[in-house]
Design an enzyme around this catalytic site. Structure first.
Site, PDB file in Angstrom:
ATOM      1  CD  GLU A  27      40.941 -27.752  42.577  1.00  0.00           C
ATOM      2  OE1 GLU A  27      40.535 -26.738  41.983  1.00  0.00           O
ATOM      3  OE2 GLU A  27      42.094 -28.227  42.411  1.00  0.00           O
ATOM      4  CG  ASN A 174      42.507 -29.624  35.831  1.00  0.00           C
ATOM      5  OD1 ASN A 174      41.558 -29.020  35.363  1.00  0.00           O
ATOM      6  ND2 ASN A 174      43.435 -29.024  36.586  1.00  0.00           N
ATOM      7  CD  GLU A 175      44.150 -25.266  34.590  1.00  0.00           C
ATOM      8  OE1 GLU A 175      45.150 -25.002  35.270  1.00  0.00           O
ATOM      9  OE2 GLU A 175      43.185 -24.478  34.477  1.00  0.00           O
ATOM     10  CE1 TYR A 242      38.486 -19.835  37.364  1.00  0.00           C
ATOM     11  CE2 TYR A 242      40.287 -20.739  36.074  1.00  0.00           C
ATOM     12  CZ  TYR A 242      39.299 -20.896  37.033  1.00  0.00           C
ATOM     13  OH  TYR A 242      39.127 -22.112  37.642  1.00  0.00           O
ATOM     14  CD  GLU A 299      39.392 -25.299  36.433  1.00  0.00           C
ATOM     15  OE1 GLU A 299      40.049 -24.263  36.697  1.00  0.00           O
ATOM     16  OE2 GLU A 299      39.801 -26.452  36.631  1.00  0.00           O
ATOM     17  CD  GLN A 348      37.225 -24.650  42.813  1.00  0.00           C
ATOM     18  OE1 GLN A 348      36.977 -25.257  43.834  1.00  0.00           O
ATOM     19  NE2 GLN A 348      38.404 -24.742  42.215  1.00  0.00           N
TER      20      GLN A 348
HETATM   21  O1  AHR Z   1      39.889 -23.222  40.066  1.00  0.00           O
HETATM   22  C1  AHR Z   1      41.172 -23.088  40.600  1.00  0.00           C
HETATM   23  C2  AHR Z   1      42.261 -23.692  39.728  1.00  0.00           C
HETATM   24  O2  AHR Z   1      42.307 -23.011  38.519  1.00  0.00           O
HETATM   25  C3  AHR Z   1      42.055 -25.130  39.314  1.00  0.00           C
HETATM   26  O3  AHR Z   1      42.476 -26.027  40.264  1.00  0.00           O
HETATM   27  C4  AHR Z   1      42.888 -25.229  38.089  1.00  0.00           C
HETATM   28  O4  AHR Z   1      42.432 -26.191  37.192  1.00  0.00           O
HETATM   29  C5  AHR Z   1      42.867 -23.825  37.525  1.00  0.00           C
HETATM   30  O5  AHR Z   1      44.141 -23.359  37.224  1.00  0.00           O
END
Ligand code: AHR
Length: 489
Positions: A27, A174-175, A242, A299, A348
């Protein structure tokens, strides 16, 4: 040393492990693209048209199969036309999501495709639905993939690229439940259908359209998408989850300084991925029993508090042996759910969150996570086969051992991680339907706090490791906090 029994049945083929499960995410965030991947042609760091050569080589070393770009949250404020043409004329913008820094757009569509060509991987473009227009995204697709005589292809040719690129993976937003527009599931589903209608297949290129999926356990979002979107309208649905050690987003925990309790909490948080994959798959199965729509975990990874003294908007963190264990758990889970999970992208790739690579000027560090990716390469494109370990529970109630087994081109890959910080195990693997004549192994093993640092010798790497075959059984000794990959043939 405790013995644990593992049963493997090579005749019991479960599902295909798509190579893309070993994908990564890049990103425009902090130092992922700029100074991480891209330093510009005038840099004295060796580069190819501005792309760091050492990063290209490192990506190749772990066979990166796919890169997702340009975001993340950045994707929904990215206007692709700002990143084409003469660099001197490209407009600048503010990266409002990530530190409010000025983005000069010197890394754009052409540079991204060149990166993918140099690495030899698939591009995955995340389109802007949040702040863009249908016309803008439709024209971007035409610009990238049409070989026709038409304004977009002509402009691409004028910008130096004669032939259209092949683009398979296209994310539409995205999101969008969050940074991508704070939309309701129903509203996004309608928007998605409108956008995807105008993202056409040009010149023989076939798009694989990915709809924005849920945040973690937002099962309502998945249900709404599946109810409203037909398999011919989307081939993939994304999922973001995450690992946050403390479970508290305001105080997530430090990337290098943590105690045993926090380590085990990190594993508990990681194992939640299993439940999420199971539950989202159950919902998807009700609407799509033939599994035409793939689940794309685009992600995942550990998210800690940023390293002290670094820009909070840059999400820079170190990467220890704890991250190696977390990645082994997740990768084994993706393998085991590969009947629905067809892609995953670690967040990432460089200098942001759980990276495989960290850079500082000329220095490049390969993290413990990098070496786990290297160990797991053998699974890419393999067939998952049945495996079961007579496991035991350790602190936090987590399993001591994580494992997965696949077969490809007459070779079996067994990956095993010992998540315990104290116990040593010997895994006795009994294999049916595959003759184990020869076994070679690699190990990643160090103190749980160990990490690799700039300009210093590596504390964590992948080393050759001795495993034995006794009476057709593969015997794998697992020191505490270790990840082993065995190739059997
Ligand atoms: O990976 C960091 C951020 O986490 C990304 O930009 C977003 O999609 C997520 O909230």
């Amino acid at each position: 040393m405790k013995k644990l029994h593992m049963t493997i049945n090579a005749r019991d083929r479960r599902s295909h492990i798509n190579r893309e499960i070993y994908g990564h995410f890049t990103e425009h965030l902090g130092r992922c693209i700029y100074n991480g991947i891209y330093v510009g042609e005038n840099s004295d760091i060796p580069n190819t048209h501005g792309i760091r050569n050492d990063v290209i080589e490192a990506f190749k070393e772990i066979d990166v199969p796919v890169l997702r770009w340009p975001g993340g949250c950045f994707a929904d404020e990215y206007h692709w036309r700002d990143g084409i043409g003469d660099k001197a004329d490209r407009p600048k913008m503010i990266n409002t999501n990530w530190g409010g820094v000025t983005e000069d757009n010197s890394f754009g569509t052409h540079e991204f495709f060149e990166l993918c060509e140099l690495v030899g991987c698939e591009p995955y473009i995340a389109g802007n639905l949040g702040s863009g227009t249908v016309e803008e995204l439709s024209k971007w697709v035409e610009y990238m993939t049409s070989d026709n005589v038409c304004p977009m292809a002509d402009e691409r040719r004028k910008n130096g690229r004669e032939k259209a690129w092949k683009l398979k993976y296209l994310g539409i937003g995205n999101e969008n439940w969050g940074c991508g527009g704070n939309m309701r599931a129903e509203y996004y589903a309608d928007e998605y259908k409108r956008y995807q209608s105008f993202c056409k297949n040009h010149s023989g290129n076939e798009l694989f359209r990915i709809a924005c999926g849920p945040n973690a356990d937002d099962y309502y979002w998945t249900e709404t998408m599946m109810k409203n979107i037909a398999p011919h309208q989307a081939q993939g649905l994304s999922l973001h989850y995450y690992t946050v050690p403390t479970g508290d987003w305001n105080k997530k925990g430090d990337s290098v300084s943590f105690d045993d309790e926090e380590y085990y909490k990190t594993l508990v948080s990681t194992w939640r991925m299993d439940e999420l994959l199971t539950q989202h798959t159950n919902i998807m199965d009700r609407y799509d029993p033939e599994r035409k729509i793939g689940l794309i975990v685009d992600e995942w990874g550990c998210w800690y508090d940023v390293m002290e003294g670094t820009n909070p908007g840059f999400l820079y963190q170190q990467n220890t042996m704890r991250d190696a264990i977390v990645s082994a758990i997740n990768l084994d889970l993706f393998n085991k759910h590969s009947d629905r999970v067809i892609m995953a992208n670690l967040a990432q790739a460089v200098n942001v969150l759980q990276s495989v690579i960290l850079t500082e000027g000329r220095y490049l560090v390969k993290t413990p996570t990098f070496y786990v990716m290297k160990l797991y390469k053998g699974h890419q494109g393999g067939e998952l086969v049945y495996s079961h370990v007579e496991n035991e529970k350790i602190e936090g109630g987590v399993a001591a051992i994580t494992q997965s087994v696949s077969v490809r081109d007459g070779k079996m890959t067994i990956t095993v991680a010992n998540c315990s910080l104290e116990n040593e195990y010997e895994i006795e693997s009994e294999i049916t339907g595959f003759e184990a004549k020869n076994a070679e192994a690699m190990i990643v093993n160090a103190d749980v706090h160990a990490y690799n640092d700039f300009g210093k010798e590596e504390n964590v790497s992948a080393r050759p490791y001795d495993v034995k075959i006794e009476n057709g059984r593969v015997m794998i000794k697992m020191p505490p906090c270790s990840v082993v990959a065995v190739t059997v043939q």
